[in-house]
Design a protein around this motif. Structure first.
Motif, PDB file in Angstrom:
ATOM      1  N   PRO A  14     -74.169  54.777-106.795  1.00 50.53           N
ATOM      2  CA  PRO A  14     -73.391  53.206-106.889  1.00 50.53           C
ATOM      3  C   PRO A  14     -72.355  52.115-106.041  1.00 50.53           C
ATOM      4  N   LYS A  15     -72.279  52.740-105.054  1.00 45.60           N
ATOM      5  CA  LYS A  15     -71.639  51.469-104.085  1.00 45.60           C
ATOM      6  C   LYS A  15     -72.278  51.371-102.837  1.00 45.60           C
ATOM      7  N   ILE A  16     -73.950  52.101-102.535  1.00 45.25           N
ATOM      8  CA  ILE A  16     -74.468  51.350-101.358  1.00 45.25           C
ATOM      9  C   ILE A  16     -75.514  50.701-101.603  1.00 45.25           C
ATOM     10  N   GLN A  17     -75.728  49.656-101.381  1.00 47.06           N
ATOM     11  CA  GLN A  17     -76.697  48.934-101.218  1.00 47.06           C
ATOM     12  C   GLN A  17     -78.766  49.248-100.851  1.00 47.06           C
ATOM     13  N   CYS A  18     -79.444  49.352-101.640  1.00 43.75           N
ATOM     14  CA  CYS A  18     -80.450  50.261-100.642  1.00 43.75           C
ATOM     15  C   CYS A  18     -81.737  48.585-100.920  1.00 43.75           C
ATOM     16  N   PHE A  19     -82.207  49.054-100.031  1.00 40.10           N
ATOM     17  CA  PHE A  19     -83.628  48.326 -99.696  1.00 40.10           C
ATOM     18  C   PHE A  19     -85.303  48.945 -99.319  1.00 40.10           C
ATOM     19  N   SER A  20     -85.408  48.669-100.392  1.00 42.09           N
ATOM     20  CA  SER A  20     -86.722  49.712 -99.873  1.00 42.09           C
ATOM     21  C   SER A  20     -88.392  48.716 -98.876  1.00 42.09           C
ATOM     22  N   ILE A  21     -87.888  48.770 -97.978  1.00 39.06           N
ATOM     23  CA  ILE A  21     -89.613  48.376 -96.698  1.00 39.06           C
ATOM     24  C   ILE A  21     -90.271  49.520 -96.476  1.00 39.06           C
ATOM     25  N   SER A  22     -91.180  49.173 -96.806  1.00 36.80           N
ATOM     26  CA  SER A  22     -92.768  49.955 -95.591  1.00 36.80           C
ATOM     27  C   SER A  22     -92.727  50.572 -94.672  1.00 36.80           C
ATOM     28  N   ASP A  23     -92.930  49.099 -93.900  1.00 35.10           N
ATOM     29  CA  ASP A  23     -93.225  49.013 -92.543  1.00 35.10           C
ATOM     30  C   ASP A  23     -91.585  49.827 -91.866  1.00 35.10           C
ATOM     31  N   GLU A  24     -91.263  50.545 -91.528  1.00 33.83           N
ATOM     32  CA  GLU A  24     -90.693  51.536 -90.298  1.00 33.83           C
ATOM     33  C   GLU A  24     -89.923  50.869 -89.245  1.00 33.83           C
ATOM     34  N   ARG A  25     -91.669  50.029 -88.529  1.00 32.02           N
ATOM     35  CA  ARG A  25     -90.253  49.314 -87.722  1.00 32.02           C
ATOM     36  C   ARG A  25     -89.794  47.652 -88.430  1.00 32.02           C
ATOM     37  N   SER A  26     -90.494  47.013 -89.217  1.00 31.54           N
ATOM     38  CA  SER A  26     -89.592  45.985 -90.079  1.00 31.54           C
ATOM     39  C   SER A  26     -88.405  46.584 -90.464  1.00 31.54           C
ATOM     40  N   ALA A  27     -88.478  47.736 -91.197  1.00 32.59           N
ATOM     41  CA  ALA A  27     -87.182  48.128 -91.760  1.00 32.59           C
ATOM     42  C   ALA A  27     -86.129  48.425 -90.539  1.00 32.59           C
ATOM     43  N   ALA A  28     -86.697  48.718 -89.488  1.00 37.32           N
ATOM     44  CA  ALA A  28     -85.203  48.982 -88.832  1.00 37.32           C
ATOM     45  C   ALA A  28     -84.406  47.574 -87.960  1.00 37.32           C
ATOM     46  N   PHE A  29     -85.735  46.896 -87.669  1.00 37.68           N
ATOM     47  CA  PHE A  29     -85.334  45.227 -87.195  1.00 37.68           C
ATOM     48  C   PHE A  29     -84.329  45.262 -88.716  1.00 37.68           C
ATOM     49  N   ILE A  30     -84.668  44.305 -89.824  1.00 40.56           N
ATOM     50  CA  ILE A  30     -83.766  44.198 -90.744  1.00 40.56           C
ATOM     51  C   ILE A  30     -82.717  44.887 -90.700  1.00 40.56           C
ATOM     52  N   GLY A  31     -82.677  46.471 -91.382  1.00 37.29           N
ATOM     53  CA  GLY A  31     -81.563  46.955 -90.726  1.00 37.29           C
ATOM     54  C   GLY A  31     -80.663  46.475 -89.328  1.00 37.29           C
ATOM     55  N   VAL A  32     -81.607  46.393 -88.418  1.00 41.44           N
ATOM     56  CA  VAL A  32     -80.318  45.704 -87.060  1.00 41.44           C
ATOM     57  C   VAL A  32     -79.457  44.625 -87.135  1.00 41.44           C
ATOM     58  N   GLY A  33     -80.351  43.351 -88.188  1.00 37.91           N
ATOM     59  CA  GLY A  33     -79.763  42.081 -88.014  1.00 37.91           C
ATOM     60  C   GLY A  33     -78.815  42.030 -89.209  1.00 37.91           C
ATOM     61  N   MET A  34     -78.879  43.336 -90.882  1.00 34.05           N
ATOM     62  CA  MET A  34     -77.457  43.395 -91.248  1.00 34.05           C
ATOM     63  C   MET A  34     -76.222  43.794 -90.607  1.00 34.05           C
ATOM     64  N   ALA A  35     -76.844  44.833 -89.494  1.00 31.69           N
ATOM     65  CA  ALA A  35     -75.583  45.140 -89.006  1.00 31.69           C
ATOM     66  C   ALA A  35     -75.350  44.692 -88.186  1.00 31.69           C
ATOM     67  N   GLN A  36     -75.634  43.479 -87.377  1.00 35.36           N
ATOM     68  CA  GLN A  36     -74.873  42.652 -86.687  1.00 35.36           C
ATOM     69  C   GLN A  36     -74.673  41.360 -87.559  1.00 35.36           C
ATOM     70  N   ALA A  37     -74.562  41.256 -88.412  1.00 36.76           N
ATOM     71  CA  ALA A  37     -74.327  40.569 -89.636  1.00 36.76           C
ATOM     72  C   ALA A  37     -72.737  40.281 -89.638  1.00 36.76           C
ATOM     73  N   GLU A  38     -73.089  42.027 -89.939  1.00 35.56           N
ATOM     74  CA  GLU A  38     -71.714  42.076 -90.835  1.00 35.56           C
ATOM     75  C   GLU A  38     -70.493  42.999 -89.616  1.00 35.56           C
ATOM     76  N   GLY A  39     -71.614  43.396 -88.927  1.00 29.17           N
ATOM     77  CA  GLY A  39     -70.398  44.465 -87.353  1.00 29.17           C
ATOM     78  C   GLY A  39     -70.374  45.412 -88.316  1.00 29.17           C
ATOM     79  N   ASN A  40     -71.263  46.066 -89.008  1.00 26.28           N
ATOM     80  CA  ASN A  40     -71.057  47.060 -90.213  1.00 26.28           C
ATOM     81  C   ASN A  40     -71.893  48.489 -90.050  1.00 26.28           C
ATOM     82  N   PRO A  41     -71.955  49.689 -89.786  1.00 23.43           N
ATOM     83  CA  PRO A  41     -73.179  50.447 -89.496  1.00 23.43           C
ATOM     84  C   PRO A  41     -73.767  50.357 -91.239  1.00 23.43           C
ATOM     85  N   VAL A  42     -75.723  50.096 -90.677  1.00 24.40           N
ATOM     86  CA  VAL A  42     -76.521  50.572 -91.730  1.00 24.40           C
ATOM     87  C   VAL A  42     -77.323  51.311 -91.776  1.00 24.40           C
TER      88      VAL A  42
END
Length: 561
Positions: A40-68
Motif C-alpha cells: 500500500p505504500k509503494i507506488q509501482c509503474f509497469s514499463i515493458s521495455d527494460e532499457r526504457s524502464a531503467a532510465f525512467i527509474g534513473v530519472g525518478m531517482a535523480q529527481a527525488e534523490g531517493n532510491p527507486v
C-alpha cells in the motif's frame, strides 16, 4: 519460495525509504511483482521495455534523490538494464536493481531465459548480492533480510549509486487465490547514521598556507545536484574573494554572480593563444564531469594545480591532468576555510571575456538563416522561469552549452553525462516528469537519440508537463562537425546514418501534440503556442544538416576571430 518472505522484502524496501518501483512484466519475477504491486505504500509503474524502464527509474531517482527499485524477470531482461545502471553508477544515482533468476542448477543447461546473472553488471555497480534459493531455514531468512537492508543502505551511503540483488525462484511462483496477504511491519530493519566529514584544524591551516602563494584562483563546477546552501555559500565566497566560477550549462551554476557560463566559447580562441595572466594558478573543483571540451583542453594544457573537493571519492579523477590534491570533506564546510582573495584583474579579465562571448553569440544568431541552432536559442530564451531543462547527448547538449542560460531564470538543467550516451535521454526526462507532475519539463534532443528511445512513450502513465524540442535533420549531423568523420567518404552512410523518420506518426500513436517548423515563418507562428501548451507536446525543427554544419562552423570561426 514462500511469498511471505518476498512480501517482507518489499516491506523492508518501504521502511528503508523506497517509495517507487518500476516493474517490467514477466513470469519468473511474479512473486516480486505481486509483493511490490500490492504494497500500500509503494507506488509501482509497469514499463515493458527494460532499457526504457531503467532510465525512467534513473530519472525518478535523480529527481527525488531517493532510491527507486527496478524489478525484472530472468534472462536478457536484466542485461537490458545495463546502460541505465552504468549511467546511474557514474552519475551517482541510487537504484536498487532486483532481478529474478532461474534456479542455480539450470544455469548453463540450455534452459530458456537462463543466463549468468550473478555479478552481471560487473564494475558498474556499487555492490551485487545473491539471495539463496532455499529460504526455509530461519538463518536463511535472517540473511536475506540483512542483505536487503545492506543493499538499500549501500545505494545511498557515501557516494550514491546502483546496487543489484539477484533472487532465484523455483516454481510455483503464483500464490493460491485463498492465501492471506500480509506485510510484517516488525520485519528486521537496520538503520544507518552517517556523520559529516570535517577537516582537522591542522589540515585547514595547511590548506590555507598553500593558498597564500596563489594569486589567480578559480572555482570549477562540474555536473552535480548541488544543494542550495552550497551554491549560496559558493556565491558569497566567490564575490567576497574575487574568484571566478567556471560553470558550463550542466553545472547549474549560471546564476552565480561570478559565473563564467560560456567557457567553451571563451577557450576556443585561448587554446591557440593564451596569456599568462589568463591562466589560473589553482583550480578548486566541485562535482563531476564538464561538457565544455575547449575548457577541458585549455585547463589540461595550461593549469598545473587542481584540488578536487568532495565528501567521498570513489576513484581518482584527473581529467585535466593537473590534480595535486583530493580534499575529502563537505564542500559547503570547505568554503568556510577559503580566506585568500584572487586577483581582481583576473576575475575582470574572465568576466569581460564572458560578456564578449555572449555578445558575439547573440549577434551571430540574430543575423543567420533559420537553423536548429538559431531556433534553439529562441526556445531556450523563452522557457518559463522555474522549468527543468533536459539535454540529450551528442549535438543537443553542445548547442545548449554554447547558447547558455540567463541568470535569474531559475531553470534546472539535467543531462545523462555519466556515460554520455544517447540511449535513455527521453526515458530519463519522462521519469523526472512523472515523479514531479507539478513542474514543467523541457527536453532538447536530436532525431537519432529521440527515435532510438521511442519506447520511452510505451506505457500508460501521463506526462502532460513534458514538452520535447526535437532537432530533426534526418541523421547524426554532429559527425559533419567533427574533423575526423566529416573528411571520410563513408560519412553519410556509416557515420551520419541517414534516417527519414518524422515524429508526427509517433505523436499520433501516443497522444502527443505535434508542432512542426521548417522555416522562420512557421517557427515564429507556433513557438509560443508550443512553449505554453497545456499538455505534452513535441516541436519538430526540420532543417538541413549541411546548412546546420555551415552555420555552426561560421559561428565557431567568429569566436576565434
Amino acid at each position: 519460495m514462500q511469498q511471505d518472505i518476498i512480501n517482507y522484502i518489499a516491506e523492508i524496501c518501504h521502511q528503508q525509504g523506497i517509495e517507487k518501483a518500476i516493474i517490467s512484466p514477466g513470469s519468473r519475477n511474479a512473486p516480486l511483482t505481486l509483493a511490490f504491486a500490492r504494497h500500500p505504500k509503494i507506488q509501482c509503474f509497469s514499463i515493458s521495455d527494460e532499457r526504457s524502464a531503467a532510465f525512467i527509474g534513473v530519472g525518478m531517482a535523480q529527481a527525488e534523490g531517493n532510491p527507486v527499485a527496478l524489478i525484472c524477470t530472468s534472462g536478457s531482461a536484466s542485461l537490458n538494464y545495463a546502460p541505465a545502471v552504468a549511467e546511474a553508477y557514474f552519475q551517482e544515482i541510487p537504484l536498487v536493481v532486483i532481478t529474478a533468476d532461474r534456479p542455480p542448477e539450470w544455469i548453463d543447461q540450455w534452459d530458456g531465459q537462463t543466463i549468468r546473472q550473478e555479478n552481471i553488471y560487473g564494475k558498474h555497480i556499487k555492490n551485487s548480492y545473491n539471495i539463496a534459493i532455499d529460504l526455509s531455514h530461519a538463518d536463511a531468512k535472517w540473511q536475506t533480510y540483512r542483505i536487503i537492508n545492506e543493499a538499500i543502505l549501500e545505494s545511498k551511503s557515501g557516494i550514491n549509486g546502483p546496487v543489484h540483488i539477484n533472487i532465484p525462484f523455483r516454481e510455483p511462483f503464483y500464490p493460491e487465490q485463498t492465501k492471506n496477504w500480509n506485510y510484517d511491519s516488525n520485519v528486521k530493519i537496520i538503520k544507518s547514521v552517517i556523520g559529516e566529514k570535517c577537516l582537522t584544524k591542522s589540515q585547514i591551516e595547511k590548506l590555507q598556507q598553500e593558498l597564500k602563494s596563489k594569486e589567480k584562483i578559480a572555482f570549477l563546477l562540474g555536473q552535480d545536484d548541488y544543494h542550495k546552501d552550497f551554491l549560496d555559500a559558493l556565491n558569497q565566497v566567490s564575490k567576497k574573494l574575487n574568484i571566478p566560477v567556471f560553470a558550463d550549462i550542466i553545472s547549474n551554476g549560471y546564476q552565480l554572480n561570478n559565473a563564467i557560463n560560456l567557457p567553451d566559447s571563451i577557450c576556443m580562441k585561448m587554446l591557440k593563444d593564451s596569456k599568462e595572466e589568463e591562466i589560473p594558478d589553482l583550480i578548486i573543483s566541485f562535482g563531476k564531469s564538464i561538457i565544455s571540451k575547449n575548457l577541458k583542453l585549455f585547463l589540461r594544457k595550461n593549469v598545473k594545480e587542481q584540488w578536487q573537493v568532495r565528501a567521498h571519492h570513489a576513484f581518482i579523477a584527473d581529467p585535466f591532468q593537473s590534480l595535486t590534491g583530493q580534499v575529502e570533506t563537505e564542500p559547503t564546510a570547505f568554503l568556510e576555510h577559503i580566506n585568500k582573495s584572487s586577483s581582481a584583474e583576473f576575475l575582470k579579465l574572465w568576466q569581460d571575456k564572458n560578456l564578449q562571448a555572449e555578445s558575439k553569440t547573440q549577434s551571430f544568431l540574430a543575423n543567420q538563416a533559420f537553423s536548429e541552432f538559431s531556433a534553439l536559442q529562441e526556445l531556450m530564451k523563452n522557457l518559463p522561469a522555474g522549468s527543468h531543462l533536459h539535454l540529450a547527448n551528442s549535438l543537443s547538449v553542445r548547442y545548449a552549452n554554447y547558447i547558455g542560460l540567463k541568470s535569474q531564470r531559475d531553470i534546472k538543467v539535467w543531462a545523462n553525462r555519466g556515460t554520455s550516451g544517447i540511449d535513455g535521454s527521453t526515458s530519463t526526462a519522462i521519469g523526472h516528469a512523472i515523479a514531479h507532475p507539478d513542474q514543467s519539463h523541457f527536453l532538447i534532443t536530436g532525431d537519432v537519440a529521440f527515435f532510438y528511445d521511442r519506447n520511452a512513450f510505451w506505457h500508460k502513465y501521463p506526462y502532460p508537463n513534458l514538452k520535447i524540442i526535437l532537432l530533426n535533420n534526418h541523421g547524426g549531423s554532429i559527425f559533419r562537425m567533427i574533423k575526423g568523420p566529416k573528411e571520410q567518404a563513408e560519412l553519410e552512410e556509416f557515420f551520419e546514418t541517414e534516417q527519414r523518420l518524422e515524429a508526427k506518426s509517433l505523436c499520433s500513436e501516443f497522444g502527443i501534440a505535434h508542432f512542426s517548423a521548417h522555416n522562420l515563418e512557421s517557427f515564429n507562428t507556433i513557438r509560443d503556442k508550443f512553449v505554453h501548451y497545456p499538455h505534452s507536446a513535441i516541436i519538430e525543427i526540420k532543417t538541413d544538416s549541411k546548412t546546420n554544419q555551415k552555420i555552426f562552423e561560421d559561428f565557431k570561426n567568429q569566436l576565434i576571430s
